[in-house]
Every structure is written in C-alpha cells, then in structure tokens.
Design a protein around this motif. Structure first.
Motif, PDB file in Angstrom:
ATOM      1  N   TRP A 131       0.849  -1.192   0.000  1.00  0.00           N
ATOM      2  CA  TRP A 131       0.000   0.000   0.000  1.00  0.00           C
ATOM      3  C   TRP A 131       0.882   1.240   0.000  1.00  0.00           C
ATOM      4  CZ3 TRP A 131      -4.347  -0.874   4.204  1.00  0.00           C
ATOM      5  CH2 TRP A 131      -5.037  -2.047   3.904  1.00  0.00           C
ATOM      6  N   PHE A 132       0.406   2.257  -0.687  1.00  0.00           N
ATOM      7  CA  PHE A 132       1.129   3.526  -0.741  1.00  0.00           C
ATOM      8  C   PHE A 132       0.085   4.642  -0.703  1.00  0.00           C
ATOM      9  CE2 PHE A 132       2.946   7.088  -3.166  1.00  0.00           C
ATOM     10  CZ  PHE A 132       4.125   7.293  -2.484  1.00  0.00           C
ATOM     11  N   ASP A 133       0.079   5.418   0.372  1.00  0.00           N
ATOM     12  CA  ASP A 133      -0.907   6.485   0.548  1.00  0.00           C
ATOM     13  C   ASP A 133      -0.203   7.825   0.698  1.00  0.00           C
ATOM     14  OD1 ASP A 133      -2.535   4.298   0.654  1.00  0.00           O
ATOM     15  OD2 ASP A 133      -3.360   4.698   2.637  1.00  0.00           O
ATOM     16  N   HIS A 134      -0.901   8.901   0.313  1.00  0.00           N
ATOM     17  CA  HIS A 134      -0.292  10.210   0.474  1.00  0.00           C
ATOM     18  C   HIS A 134      -1.342  11.312   0.576  1.00  0.00           C
ATOM     19  CE1 HIS A 134      -0.916   9.799  -3.886  1.00  0.00           C
ATOM     20  NE2 HIS A 134      -1.086  11.098  -3.886  1.00  0.00           N
ATOM     21  N   ALA A 135      -0.982  12.353   1.319  1.00  0.00           N
ATOM     22  CA  ALA A 135      -1.719  13.616   1.370  1.00  0.00           C
ATOM     23  C   ALA A 135      -0.650  14.697   1.317  1.00  0.00           C
ATOM     24  CB  ALA A 135      -2.549  13.723   2.637  1.00  0.00           C
ATOM     25  N   VAL A 136      -0.482  15.292   0.150  1.00  0.00           N
ATOM     26  CA  VAL A 136       0.650  16.177  -0.114  1.00  0.00           C
ATOM     27  C   VAL A 136       0.155  17.572  -0.480  1.00  0.00           C
ATOM     28  CG1 VAL A 136       2.620  16.614  -1.630  1.00  0.00           C
ATOM     29  CG2 VAL A 136       2.158  14.288  -0.826  1.00  0.00           C
ATOM     30  N   TYR A 137       0.688  18.562   0.223  1.00  0.00           N
ATOM     31  CA  TYR A 137       0.355  19.965  -0.062  1.00  0.00           C
ATOM     32  C   TYR A 137       1.583  20.663  -0.634  1.00  0.00           C
ATOM     33  CZ  TYR A 137      -3.559  19.138   3.174  1.00  0.00           C
ATOM     34  OH  TYR A 137      -4.665  18.642   3.803  1.00  0.00           O
ATOM     35  N   LEU A 172     -15.331 -17.812  -0.216  1.00  0.00           N
ATOM     36  CA  LEU A 172     -14.038 -17.142  -0.144  1.00  0.00           C
ATOM     37  C   LEU A 172     -13.647 -16.778  -1.572  1.00  0.00           C
ATOM     38  CD1 LEU A 172     -11.546 -16.320   1.573  1.00  0.00           C
ATOM     39  CD2 LEU A 172     -10.575 -18.558   1.001  1.00  0.00           C
ATOM     40  N   VAL A 173     -13.385 -15.497  -1.793  1.00  0.00           N
ATOM     41  CA  VAL A 173     -13.076 -15.006  -3.137  1.00  0.00           C
ATOM     42  C   VAL A 173     -11.586 -14.714  -3.217  1.00  0.00           C
ATOM     43  CG1 VAL A 173     -13.609 -13.293  -4.901  1.00  0.00           C
ATOM     44  CG2 VAL A 173     -15.373 -13.984  -3.258  1.00  0.00           C
ATOM     45  N   ASP A 174     -10.900 -15.448  -4.059  1.00  0.00           N
ATOM     46  CA  ASP A 174      -9.472 -15.239  -4.267  1.00  0.00           C
ATOM     47  C   ASP A 174      -9.298 -14.334  -5.486  1.00  0.00           C
ATOM     48  OD1 ASP A 174      -6.791 -15.332  -4.015  1.00  0.00           O
ATOM     49  OD2 ASP A 174      -6.567 -17.464  -4.458  1.00  0.00           O
ATOM     50  N   SER A 175      -8.391 -13.387  -5.402  1.00  0.00           N
ATOM     51  CA  SER A 175      -8.187 -12.462  -6.520  1.00  0.00           C
ATOM     52  C   SER A 175      -6.874 -11.719  -6.332  1.00  0.00           C
ATOM     53  CB  SER A 175      -9.337 -11.447  -6.599  1.00  0.00           C
ATOM     54  OG  SER A 175      -9.307 -10.581  -5.482  1.00  0.00           O
ATOM     55  N   ARG A 176      -6.465 -11.082  -7.406  1.00  0.00           N
ATOM     56  CA  ARG A 176      -5.337 -10.161  -7.371  1.00  0.00           C
ATOM     57  C   ARG A 176      -5.855  -8.799  -7.797  1.00  0.00           C
ATOM     58  NH1 ARG A 176      -3.396 -15.101  -8.162  1.00  0.00           N
ATOM     59  NH2 ARG A 176      -1.403 -15.673  -7.200  1.00  0.00           N
ATOM     60  N   GLN A 177      -5.460  -7.782  -7.031  1.00  0.00           N
ATOM     61  CA  GLN A 177      -6.072  -6.475  -7.224  1.00  0.00           C
ATOM     62  C   GLN A 177      -5.025  -5.383  -7.382  1.00  0.00           C
ATOM     63  OE1 GLN A 177      -8.871  -5.945  -3.864  1.00  0.00           O
ATOM     64  NE2 GLN A 177      -8.694  -8.153  -3.612  1.00  0.00           N
ATOM     65  N   VAL A 178      -5.348  -4.452  -8.258  1.00  0.00           N
ATOM     66  CA  VAL A 178      -4.591  -3.209  -8.377  1.00  0.00           C
ATOM     67  C   VAL A 178      -5.602  -2.076  -8.235  1.00  0.00           C
ATOM     68  CG1 VAL A 178      -3.140  -1.755  -9.830  1.00  0.00           C
ATOM     69  CG2 VAL A 178      -2.876  -4.242  -9.908  1.00  0.00           C
ATOM     70  N   LEU A 179      -5.381  -1.209  -7.268  1.00  0.00           N
ATOM     71  CA  LEU A 179      -6.285  -0.101  -7.030  1.00  0.00           C
ATOM     72  C   LEU A 179      -5.480   1.190  -6.981  1.00  0.00           C
ATOM     73  CD1 LEU A 179      -7.047  -2.619  -4.825  1.00  0.00           C
ATOM     74  CD2 LEU A 179      -9.120  -1.264  -4.704  1.00  0.00           C
ATOM     75  N   ILE A 180      -5.883   2.157  -7.781  1.00  0.00           N
ATOM     76  CA  ILE A 180      -5.242   3.473  -7.798  1.00  0.00           C
ATOM     77  C   ILE A 180      -6.335   4.531  -7.715  1.00  0.00           C
ATOM     78  CG2 ILE A 180      -3.792   5.091  -9.061  1.00  0.00           C
ATOM     79  CD1 ILE A 180      -2.538   2.700 -10.502  1.00  0.00           C
ATOM     80  N   LYS A 181      -6.270   5.360  -6.709  1.00  0.00           N
ATOM     81  CA  LYS A 181      -7.206   6.480  -6.583  1.00  0.00           C
ATOM     82  C   LYS A 181      -6.399   7.741  -6.350  1.00  0.00           C
ATOM     83  CE  LYS A 181     -11.430   8.027  -4.259  1.00  0.00           C
ATOM     84  NZ  LYS A 181     -12.242   8.055  -5.487  1.00  0.00           N
ATOM     85  N   LEU A 206      -2.503   3.911  -3.504  1.00  0.00           N
ATOM     86  CA  LEU A 206      -2.231   2.828  -4.438  1.00  0.00           C
ATOM     87  C   LEU A 206      -2.237   1.533  -3.652  1.00  0.00           C
ATOM     88  CD1 LEU A 206       0.399   2.589  -7.250  1.00  0.00           C
ATOM     89  CD2 LEU A 206       0.399   0.856  -5.459  1.00  0.00           C
ATOM     90  N   ARG A 207      -2.865   0.516  -4.208  1.00  0.00           N
ATOM     91  CA  ARG A 207      -2.892  -0.804  -3.583  1.00  0.00           C
ATOM     92  C   ARG A 207      -2.539  -1.859  -4.639  1.00  0.00           C
ATOM     93  NH1 ARG A 207      -3.686   2.194   0.179  1.00  0.00           N
ATOM     94  NH2 ARG A 207      -5.399   2.164   1.700  1.00  0.00           N
ATOM     95  N   PHE A 208      -1.581  -2.687  -4.313  1.00  0.00           N
ATOM     96  CA  PHE A 208      -1.319  -3.890  -5.094  1.00  0.00           C
ATOM     97  C   PHE A 208      -1.366  -5.041  -4.108  1.00  0.00           C
ATOM     98  CE2 PHE A 208       1.620  -7.227  -6.454  1.00  0.00           C
ATOM     99  CZ  PHE A 208       1.028  -7.578  -7.660  1.00  0.00           C
ATOM    100  N   GLN A 209      -2.294  -5.962  -4.279  1.00  0.00           N
ATOM    101  CA  GLN A 209      -2.473  -6.964  -3.240  1.00  0.00           C
ATOM    102  C   GLN A 209      -3.146  -8.233  -3.760  1.00  0.00           C
ATOM    103  OE1 GLN A 209      -4.769  -4.484  -0.636  1.00  0.00           O
ATOM    104  NE2 GLN A 209      -6.721  -4.997  -1.581  1.00  0.00           N
ATOM    105  N   ARG A 210      -2.804  -9.312  -3.109  1.00  0.00           N
ATOM    106  CA  ARG A 210      -3.590 -10.540  -3.214  1.00  0.00           C
ATOM    107  C   ARG A 210      -4.325 -10.631  -1.891  1.00  0.00           C
ATOM    108  NH1 ARG A 210      -3.289 -15.892  -1.445  1.00  0.00           N
ATOM    109  NH2 ARG A 210      -4.465 -17.354  -2.753  1.00  0.00           N
ATOM    110  N   PHE A 211      -5.618 -10.458  -1.950  1.00  0.00           N
ATOM    111  CA  PHE A 211      -6.388 -10.278  -0.733  1.00  0.00           C
ATOM    112  C   PHE A 211      -7.640 -11.143  -0.771  1.00  0.00           C
ATOM    113  CE2 PHE A 211      -8.436  -8.023   2.726  1.00  0.00           C
ATOM    114  CZ  PHE A 211      -7.368  -7.537   3.461  1.00  0.00           C
ATOM    115  N   PRO A 212      -7.494 -12.478  -0.571  1.00  0.00           N
ATOM    116  CA  PRO A 212      -8.685 -13.330  -0.503  1.00  0.00           C
ATOM    117  C   PRO A 212      -9.669 -12.760   0.521  1.00  0.00           C
ATOM    118  CG  PRO A 212      -6.701 -14.661  -0.489  1.00  0.00           C
ATOM    119  CD  PRO A 212      -6.254 -13.242  -0.345  1.00  0.00           C
ATOM    120  N   MET A 213     -10.917 -12.622   0.097  1.00  0.00           N
ATOM    121  CA  MET A 213     -11.891 -11.985   0.981  1.00  0.00           C
ATOM    122  C   MET A 213     -13.146 -12.838   1.090  1.00  0.00           C
ATOM    123  SD  MET A 213     -13.234  -8.898  -1.460  1.00  0.00           S
ATOM    124  CE  MET A 213     -13.980  -9.214  -3.069  1.00  0.00           C
ATOM    125  N   TYR A 214     -13.850 -12.631   2.192  1.00  0.00           N
ATOM    126  CA  TYR A 214     -15.102 -13.329   2.417  1.00  0.00           C
ATOM    127  C   TYR A 214     -16.237 -12.581   1.706  1.00  0.00           C
ATOM    128  CZ  TYR A 214     -12.653 -15.857   6.119  1.00  0.00           C
ATOM    129  OH  TYR A 214     -11.768 -16.639   6.813  1.00  0.00           O
TER     130      TYR A 214
END
Length: 379
Positions: A98-104, A139-148, A116-124
């Motif tokens: 995970w990589f998070d930021h609040a930059v002024y 149980l849902v297995d997946s690989r995820q890339v999340l960028i906001k 930013l999230r790059f993860q293998r995060f099996p979830m219920y």
C-alpha cells in the motif's frame, strides 16, 4: 595450522562482535531519535517500523511500514504533508503493498490526495444487502490493483476543485463456496473486471495536520463516471460525500465526527459496491461484511491527547462509536437495518514536535471485534 585456525576464529569472533555492537548501537540511536525526538519542527522525518496487528479481515498480520512527513519548503506555515508505505502478509494468505499520500504544495496551492494498492487479498463474500447471514457464503481469491488519485487546485482559501481518477483491476478471480459443492448466486463482476472512473471533486479542507487534527473541517463531494469508452468493463456512476468536523475541548481533548455516504447507479460490480467495515469507519466489522449499491455511516470520537498522567505526556486515549447501513435504493433505506460499532484505544506520541500519535484501537460490534494498529488517527 591449529594456531592459524584459532587466530582466524578469534578474528572472526571479534569482527562479528563489533558488527553486532555497531548494529545494536545504530538501532539504539534510531529508536532513541524517535522516542526522544529533538529535531527541529521544520525538518522532514522518515520512520520505518515493523507492525503486528489483528483485524477481522486479516486475522494476524505481520508488516513493515514507513512514514515520511514534511512541510513544503520547510515552512511550518504550510500544512504537514505525509507519505506512507505499507507491505504485509497475513495468516489468511493475504499480502500486498500500500502507498498512501496527502501532499500539499507551498502555500497549499495544490493538494494531492490518493492511494495505491497492489495486493492478493482473498476476501469473504457474504452476499449483498443489509440482511446477509453472519456466516460467509464464499471465499473469493483475486489479485487487485487499485489506484485512486485526486489532483486539486486551490480556488480560494481552503477550497479546492480538481479531477479525480479511480482505477480498479480485479483479476484472477475464483469463488470458493464455504460448503463444498454448494451453489451460490454469483454477483455481477464475479468473473473479474477492470474499471476506470474519471470525475470531478470539490474539497473544503482547513486541517493543518491530517494525521492528528485538533481543530478543523474537511468536506469532499465527488462524482466519478465509469464507462466502457474509458476501458471500463461496466458502466456506472459513483457519488462520494465525506464530511468531518474536529473541535477542541479544553487544552488537550478533541471531539471528532464524520458523516460518510457512497451512492452508486448503474451496473456496479460487487467488488466496487459500497462496503461497510474496516480500520477507519465501522471499526470491528470485516471490511465488506455488508455490501450494496449505497452506504451511509457516521462516527464520533473523543480523543484525550495526551492523558494527564503526571509521569508522562506521551500517552493518550480515545473512545469512539459509529453506526451505518447499506441499501439498494433509497426506498429500501431503513433505520432498523443500522448496525453499530464502539470501542476505545490508547495513543502514544510518536513525533512530539509534529504532534503525531500511533494508535491501538479495540472495536466491538454485535458480531465480533477487531484490533487495529496504525500511525495517525482513524479519520
């Protein structure tokens, strides 16, 4: 020959001892620089630390975190910017970065807020709606890339407007029903999807320290459109409303409150539906314990920073409570479907000069509990 071997062993032992002593000295100096922070308040600070935590969605989690905080141009009149990274593995087979930021920028002319999230995060997966059973369905297995990412420009004092980007890649998806051979109704998006949302955001923000706000307001209203012509698999829209208020009570205490809503229209894949739970809102619930198109929740927290212990001014505490629900549309919104969360936590003043605490929260719900360790307050 034996004498040479003995001398070589003694040289190695001495070298090893010196190396260990230097290592221990470095670690001691490093921790001392943090615990007894005497740096100039304007100087940037970088901190790396191991983490051990427990949460309903991860079981036990072992990780390594880093935090970089600074003032633009070392001017303390600017707001404190923070960049943090986190890598982890859990006993549930999850791992990620995970990589998070609040930059002024200088004078807060620009505000960059994202993750930013790059993860293998099996979830219920419990199903959809506020009436799902306490036992998960699959149980849902997946690989995820999340960028906001939000890129916001100041229009006037404390008021920002800008573009928002949201990319969600949900791939290698496999559903494993809890009961072998059981057939469950598969939700939309169960085969995986890639969705890119673009939109416009309006933010009012007069917080000076996003990791520990003692007095201020934050309000965000954003609309994002996910559409096939932006390479999205599904077409839908999302409105996000996030409103927070912080007010001092006396010299060291803070009252904080948050009202949050996320509302979706169109064909929303299940992994991007509004989800209740997690380490920030409705603590104590598994993230995604309840899912649906829409979600509203609120929480309040009273923080004692620090506690008047007499022997130390590094320890604080907090008590909190929240309520929320999910629903398919406003005609199905019912107060009877609201669930609650409450708890308390301890705080330790990590960076005295920058007023940054690390928190350990214990949260309880009608279904269970969770424990959370993070730097900075939950909201």
């Amino acid at each position: 020959m034996r004498k040479n071997i003995f001398l070589s062993f003694m040289v190695w032992l001495l070298s090893f001892s010196l190396a260990e002593a230097q290592k221990q000295s470095f670690i001691k100096r490093y921790w001392n620089s943090i615990i007894n922070d005497s740096s100039d308040i304007s100087e940037p600070q970088f901190f790396v630390y191991p983490t051990l935590a427990y949460a309903p969605e991860t079981s036990w989690e072992i990780g390594l975190s880093s935090l970089y905080v600074y003032y633009a141009k070392k001017d303390t009149a600017n707001r404190l910017s923070e960049i943090n990274g986190f890598t982890f593995v859990t006993l549930e087979g999850q791992y990620g970065f995970w990589f998070d930021h609040a930059v002024y920028s200088d004078k807060e002319d620009w505000f960059f807020l994202g993750r930013l999230r790059f993860q293998r995060f099996p979830m219920y997966y419990y199903g959809l709606g506020p009436d799902t059973p306490e036992e998960y369905l699959a149980l849902v297995d997946s690989r995820q890339v999340l960028i906001k990412e939000r890129v916001l420009r100041k229009l006037k004092k404390d008021f920002y407007v800008g573009m928002e980007l949201d990319l969600n890649r949900f791939g290698s998806v496999e559903f494993h029903p809890k009961e072998e051979g059981e057939t469950i109704e598969m939700p939309i998006g169960s085969e995986g999807s890639t969705n890119i949302g673009l939109g416009l955001g309006f933010v009012y923000d007069n917080r000076h320290n996003v990791l520990n706000v003692r007095n201020g307001l934050f309000s965000e209203l954003a609309y994002l459109k996910y559409a096939p012509f932006w390479e999205a698999t599904y077409e839908f829209g999302t409105i996000v409303s996030d409103n927070r208020i912080y007010r001092p009570i006396g010299k060291d205490n803070v009252f904080a409150a948050q009202l949050f809503g996320q509302f979706n229209t169109g064909d929303v894949p299940f992994n991007m539906m509004s989800a209740l739970g997690g380490e920030s809102m409705m603590r104590g619930y598994y993230y995604g314990r309840f899912r649906d198109k829409n979600y509203i929740s609120s929480q309040v927290e009273l923080r004692f920073l620090p506690l008047p212990l007499g022997f130390s001014n590094r320890f604080g505490a907090a008590v909190f409570a929240g309520t929320g629900t999910v629903f398919s549309d406003f005609s199905n919104l019912s107060l009877d479907k609201m669930v609650w969360s409450a708890g308390a936590g301890i705080r330790f003043l990590l960076f005295p000069n920058k007023d940054i605490y690390t928190r350990l929260d214990a949260a309880f719900t009608q279904e269970g509990h969770g424990f959370y360790i993070y730097i900075g307050e939950a909201f």
